[in-house]
Design a protein around this motif. Structure first.
Motif, PDB file in Angstrom:
ATOM      1  N   ARG A  79       0.824  -1.214   0.000  1.00  0.00           N
ATOM      2  CA  ARG A  79       0.000   0.000   0.000  1.00  0.00           C
ATOM      3  C   ARG A  79       0.858   1.264   0.000  1.00  0.00           C
ATOM      4  NH1 ARG A  79      -4.934   2.195   1.427  1.00  0.00           N
ATOM      5  NH2 ARG A  79      -4.852   4.081   2.694  1.00  0.00           N
ATOM      6  N   TYR A  80       1.807   1.336   0.934  1.00  0.00           N
ATOM      7  CA  TYR A  80       2.560   2.581   1.073  1.00  0.00           C
ATOM      8  C   TYR A  80       3.736   2.666   0.108  1.00  0.00           C
ATOM      9  CZ  TYR A  80      -0.483   3.658   4.892  1.00  0.00           C
ATOM     10  OH  TYR A  80      -1.607   3.941   5.635  1.00  0.00           O
ATOM     11  N   SER A  81       4.275   1.530  -0.303  1.00  0.00           N
ATOM     12  CA  SER A  81       5.285   1.558  -1.354  1.00  0.00           C
ATOM     13  C   SER A  81       4.652   2.064  -2.651  1.00  0.00           C
ATOM     14  CB  SER A  81       5.875   0.163  -1.562  1.00  0.00           C
ATOM     15  OG  SER A  81       6.790   0.159  -2.636  1.00  0.00           O
ATOM     16  N   ARG A  82       3.461   1.586  -2.954  1.00  0.00           N
ATOM     17  CA  ARG A  82       2.770   2.045  -4.156  1.00  0.00           C
ATOM     18  C   ARG A  82       2.458   3.538  -4.085  1.00  0.00           C
ATOM     19  NH1 ARG A  82      -2.879  -0.333  -6.830  1.00  0.00           N
ATOM     20  NH2 ARG A  82      -3.016   1.245  -8.481  1.00  0.00           N
ATOM     21  N   MET A  83       1.951   3.988  -2.945  1.00  0.00           N
ATOM     22  CA  MET A  83       1.607   5.400  -2.806  1.00  0.00           C
ATOM     23  C   MET A  83       2.842   6.284  -2.917  1.00  0.00           C
ATOM     24  SD  MET A  83      -1.223   5.012   0.254  1.00  0.00           S
ATOM     25  CE  MET A  83      -1.384   6.763   0.557  1.00  0.00           C
ATOM     26  N   LEU A  84       3.952   5.829  -2.349  1.00  0.00           N
ATOM     27  CA  LEU A  84       5.187   6.617  -2.419  1.00  0.00           C
ATOM     28  C   LEU A  84       5.723   6.650  -3.845  1.00  0.00           C
ATOM     29  CD1 LEU A  84       7.305   8.163  -0.726  1.00  0.00           C
ATOM     30  CD2 LEU A  84       8.558   5.996  -0.516  1.00  0.00           C
ATOM     31  N   GLU A  85       5.689   5.494  -4.513  1.00  0.00           N
ATOM     32  CA  GLU A  85       6.193   5.433  -5.889  1.00  0.00           C
ATOM     33  C   GLU A  85       5.324   6.241  -6.850  1.00  0.00           C
ATOM     34  OE1 GLU A  85       7.800   2.087  -9.117  1.00  0.00           O
ATOM     35  OE2 GLU A  85       6.910   1.442  -7.216  1.00  0.00           O
ATOM     36  N   GLU A  86       4.032   6.336  -6.558  1.00  0.00           N
ATOM     37  CA  GLU A  86       3.125   7.085  -7.434  1.00  0.00           C
ATOM     38  C   GLU A  86       3.137   8.582  -7.157  1.00  0.00           C
ATOM     39  OE1 GLU A  86      -0.358   3.788  -8.425  1.00  0.00           O
ATOM     40  OE2 GLU A  86      -0.604   5.140  -6.714  1.00  0.00           O
ATOM     41  N   SER A  87       3.644   8.989  -5.990  1.00  0.00           N
ATOM     42  CA  SER A  87       3.636  10.412  -5.646  1.00  0.00           C
ATOM     43  C   SER A  87       5.045  10.996  -5.718  1.00  0.00           C
ATOM     44  CB  SER A  87       3.028  10.614  -4.251  1.00  0.00           C
ATOM     45  OG  SER A  87       3.727   9.844  -3.271  1.00  0.00           O
ATOM     46  N   ASP A  95      15.396   6.573  -8.955  1.00  0.00           N
ATOM     47  CA  ASP A  95      15.568   7.166  -7.626  1.00  0.00           C
ATOM     48  C   ASP A  95      14.913   6.306  -6.548  1.00  0.00           C
ATOM     49  OD1 ASP A  95      17.094   9.288  -8.449  1.00  0.00           O
ATOM     50  OD2 ASP A  95      15.424  10.708  -8.570  1.00  0.00           O
ATOM     51  N   TYR A  96      13.749   5.736  -6.858  1.00  0.00           N
ATOM     52  CA  TYR A  96      13.077   4.883  -5.871  1.00  0.00           C
ATOM     53  C   TYR A  96      13.854   3.583  -5.666  1.00  0.00           C
ATOM     54  CZ  TYR A  96       9.378   2.606  -3.237  1.00  0.00           C
ATOM     55  OH  TYR A  96       8.670   1.969  -2.253  1.00  0.00           O
ATOM     56  N   PHE A  97      14.320   3.007  -6.769  1.00  0.00           N
ATOM     57  CA  PHE A  97      15.155   1.812  -6.656  1.00  0.00           C
ATOM     58  C   PHE A  97      16.410   2.111  -5.847  1.00  0.00           C
ATOM     59  CE2 PHE A  97      18.655  -0.850  -8.095  1.00  0.00           C
ATOM     60  CZ  PHE A  97      18.117  -2.120  -7.965  1.00  0.00           C
ATOM     61  N   ILE A 208      23.903   6.641 -14.680  1.00  0.00           N
ATOM     62  CA  ILE A 208      23.883   5.404 -15.464  1.00  0.00           C
ATOM     63  C   ILE A 208      22.670   4.559 -15.124  1.00  0.00           C
ATOM     64  CG2 ILE A 208      25.350   4.185 -13.793  1.00  0.00           C
ATOM     65  CD1 ILE A 208      26.525   2.637 -16.182  1.00  0.00           C
ATOM     66  N   LEU A 209      22.279   4.561 -13.833  1.00  0.00           N
ATOM     67  CA  LEU A 209      21.083   3.812 -13.434  1.00  0.00           C
ATOM     68  C   LEU A 209      19.829   4.447 -14.003  1.00  0.00           C
ATOM     69  CD1 LEU A 209      19.851   1.493 -11.788  1.00  0.00           C
ATOM     70  CD2 LEU A 209      19.829   3.018  -9.791  1.00  0.00           C
ATOM     71  N   LYS A 210      19.801   5.767 -14.034  1.00  0.00           N
ATOM     72  CA  LYS A 210      18.642   6.461 -14.618  1.00  0.00           C
ATOM     73  C   LYS A 210      18.504   6.126 -16.103  1.00  0.00           C
ATOM     74  CE  LYS A 210      18.609  10.422 -11.460  1.00  0.00           C
ATOM     75  NZ  LYS A 210      18.682  11.895 -11.345  1.00  0.00           N
ATOM     76  N   ARG A 211      19.629   6.014 -16.791  1.00  0.00           N
ATOM     77  CA  ARG A 211      19.582   5.677 -18.212  1.00  0.00           C
ATOM     78  C   ARG A 211      19.103   4.242 -18.422  1.00  0.00           C
ATOM     79  NH1 ARG A 211      21.727   9.413 -21.516  1.00  0.00           N
ATOM     80  NH2 ARG A 211      23.079  11.006 -20.605  1.00  0.00           N
TER      81      ARG A 211
END
Length: 216
Positions: A79-87, A95-97, A208-211
């Motif tokens: 629930r909260y991982s999804r909400m954080l990743e979506e906001s 960045d989340y990874f 590099i991770l962002k790419r």
């Protein structure tokens, strides 16, 4: 798989979806006796001396056998991982990874100090804690019984975990996850912005991770 469940699953952001899928698959593998928990837990001796490096990953995906505690941790993490990743991390998969990766390294280093062979619930509390600090004014209704403000959510869940597990030791991993989550939040939202004027290497994913993850 029913169409409704499949459609819902693909609506979940990618990092949370992958973590959820691996967690359920790992518990199913244990339940079906394909593997045993003894093959999944982390210790420095097993991972490095015995050359079993996969334990550095599997320790974050095994939430235990199917039980009330399993459902509790999986539900609130999802629930909260999804909400954080979506906001906060919308269109910022890297960045989340990176937040979860750095938190995982910290937990692996802390594991021997607190005798924590499985770190899944500890890592699950990192996004819960970060979300709660980034949304301090949101009221949270816990099980429809009482309402608290978001910053108190992690501690309330730790106490509830203690109640359903029956031992304080079982909830200690959740509390350590809150501590690591606090460090991650402080580095990204306080120290980096207020003292450095922007995100540093610990607060922002390498280019590099962002790419690789398609963010740039």
């Amino acid at each position: 798989m029913p169409v409704g469940i499949e459609a819902w699953l693909w609506q979940v952001p990618p990092i949370t979806r992958a973590w959820l899928a691996l967690a359920v698959a790992t518990s199913l593998a244990v339940q079906c006796q394909v593997v045993t928990p003894l093959q999944l837990y982390f210790s420095f001796k097993s991972a490095f001396t015995n050359a079993q490096p996969w334990r550095m990953l599997t320790t974050f995906f095994y939430f235990g056998p199917f039980s009330l505690d399993f459902v509790f941790h999986l539900f609130f993490f999802m629930r909260y991982s999804r909400m954080l990743e979506e906001s906060s991390f919308a269109n910022k998969k890297a960045d989340y990874f990176w937040l979860l990766f750095v938190s995982s390294i910290m937990l692996l280093l802390l594991s021997p100090l607190f005798n924590l062979p499985f770190l899944s619930s500890s890592l699950a509390f990192v996004p819960i804690y970060v979300w709660s600090r980034r949304h301090p004014s949101i009221p949270i209704s816990l099980f429809g019984i009482f309402t608290i403000s978001a910053p108190y959510l992690p501690l309330a869940l730790v106490l509830f975990s203690w109640v359903i597990s029956g031992t304080w030791k079982a909830a200690a991993g959740d509390l350590i996850g809150c501590a690591v989550g606090h460090v991650g939040w402080f580095i990204r939202d306080v120290w980096a912005r207020e003292m450095m004027g922007g995100n540093g290497v610990l607060g922002e994913a390498p280019e590099i991770l962002k790419r690789i993850m398609g963010d740039i």
